[in-house]
Design an enzyme around this catalytic site. Structure first.
Site, mmCIF file in Angstrom:
data_model
loop_
_atom_site.group_PDB
_atom_site.id
_atom_site.type_symbol
_atom_site.label_atom_id
_atom_site.label_comp_id
_atom_site.label_asym_id
_atom_site.label_seq_id
_atom_site.Cartn_x
_atom_site.Cartn_y
_atom_site.Cartn_z
ATOM 1 N N TRP A 9 0.823 -1.227 0.000
ATOM 2 C CA TRP A 9 0.000 0.000 0.000
ATOM 3 C C TRP A 9 0.848 1.265 0.000
ATOM 4 C CZ3 TRP A 9 -4.565 -0.450 4.021
ATOM 5 C CH2 TRP A 9 -5.367 -1.564 3.707
ATOM 6 N N LYS A 10 2.105 1.144 0.385
ATOM 7 C CA LYS A 10 2.947 2.331 0.603
ATOM 8 C C LYS A 10 2.253 3.233 1.631
ATOM 9 C CE LYS A 10 4.581 1.560 -4.022
ATOM 10 N NZ LYS A 10 5.264 2.060 -5.206
ATOM 11 N N GLU A 149 12.442 -5.564 -8.837
ATOM 12 C CA GLU A 149 11.623 -4.406 -9.183
ATOM 13 C C GLU A 149 12.484 -3.383 -9.912
ATOM 14 O OE1 GLU A 149 7.954 -3.806 -6.641
ATOM 15 O OE2 GLU A 149 9.582 -3.026 -5.458
ATOM 16 N N SER A 186 4.638 -1.756 -11.822
ATOM 17 C CA SER A 186 3.504 -1.542 -12.738
ATOM 18 C C SER A 186 2.741 -2.822 -13.076
ATOM 19 C CB SER A 186 3.967 -0.824 -14.010
ATOM 20 O OG SER A 186 4.381 0.493 -13.685
ATOM 21 N N GLY A 207 1.892 -2.384 -6.302
ATOM 22 C CA GLY A 207 1.737 -1.114 -5.604
ATOM 23 C C GLY A 207 0.424 -0.458 -5.978
ATOM 24 N N GLY A 208 0.470 0.462 -6.933
ATOM 25 C CA GLY A 208 -0.701 1.270 -7.301
ATOM 26 C C GLY A 208 -2.000 0.488 -7.457
HETATM 27 P P1 PGA Z 1 3.687 -0.146 -8.609
HETATM 28 O O1 PGA Z 1 4.603 -0.302 -7.324
HETATM 29 O O2 PGA Z 1 2.903 -1.424 -8.745
HETATM 30 O O3 PGA Z 1 2.806 1.037 -8.314
HETATM 31 O O4 PGA Z 1 4.592 0.073 -9.773
HETATM 32 C C1 PGA Z 1 5.257 -1.507 -7.055
HETATM 33 C C2 PGA Z 1 6.107 -1.384 -5.845
HETATM 34 O O5 PGA Z 1 6.598 -0.273 -5.581
HETATM 35 O O6 PGA Z 1 6.301 -2.343 -5.104
#
Ligand code: PGA
Length: 227
Positions: A9-10, A149, A186, A207-208
């Site tokens: 989720w960050k 990543e 992504s 992430g997003g």
């Molecule tokens: P993202 O982030 O899916 O938004 O690119 C992935 C991550 O930072 O682990």
């Protein structure tokens, strides 16, 4: 073996999102949800993971959280060395390794993030960078996970080609025969199927797209049918 989905989720989300996850996933297998630290002690059937720990075991570090505290509340996984930690908080490879060691010492599986920058990618240095990161970030243990990543793929909507992920993960597998290997950067509901279908990709770090319950459900459904 069923493939993994790790939702990062960050610094996003809410108690409501945690409840939405609980409702959507209950105690689903092979899903790890990494919300901000304040939500880690909520009563839930979900497998929760942390996004970070401090590199010291304890002490006068106001505002920080230790690995033993995470273990205390039942946390079994922790992201370590995410590129945003490296970029915004100056975390270098040796610090990443120290954090991973603390996780292991507290029976927490560190999910160690590695990956090249755009400049390094364009210079054809991906494997060279990964080789150094593996050497400098990974404790000598089989109980860790590695997330590849590419920094340039995180939050940008860009991803390496299938062939690139395939060859990078083959390289990682050669070095880390039994380690769980994730791809992140992504990943979304449209590309998850093809990425999860790549050999030596044991799961995805999202992430997003994980902030949208419908999207993460679609990604999870894909993971459940990938081999
Ligand atoms: P993202 O982030 O899916 O938004 O690119 C992935 C991550 O930072 O682990």
């Amino acid at each position: 073996m069923k493939k993994w989905v790790v939702a990062n989720w960050k610094m996003n989300g809410s108690l409501q999102l945690l409840q939405d996850y609980q409702q959507a996933f209950g105690n689903s297998e092979n899903l790890i949800v990494c919300p901000p630290t304040v939500y880690l002690n909520q009563s839930t059937m979900l497998t929760l993971g942390a996004q970070n720990i401090n590199e010291h075991p304890k002490g006068a570090f106001t505002g920080e959280i230790s690995a033993s505290m995470l273990a205390d509340v039942g946390i079994k996984y922790c992201l370590v060395g995410h590129s945003e930690r490296r970029q915004h908080f100056g975390e270098a490879n040796d610090l990443v390794r120290e954090k991973a060691e603390l996780c292991l010492g507290n029976s927490i599986t560190p999910i160690i993030c590695i990956g090249e920058t755009l400049e390094q990618y364009q210079a054809g240095k991906t494997l060279e960078i990964l080789r150094t990161q593996l050497k400098e970030c990974l404790p000598d243990s089989k109980d860790l996970w590695v997330a590849y990543e590419p920094v340039w793929a995180i939050g940008t909507g860009l991803t390496p080609t299938t062939e690139e992920i395939l060859s990078t993960h083959a390289f990682l597998r050669e070095k880390l025969s039994t380690v769980t290997l994730l791809y992140g950067g992504s990943v979304n509901e449209n590309n998850a199927e093809s990425i999860l279908g790549i050999p030596n990709v044991d799961g995805v770090l999202v992430g997003g797209a994980c902030l949208d319950i419908d999207k993460i459900q679609l990604i999870y459904q894909t993971s459940a049918s990938a081999n």
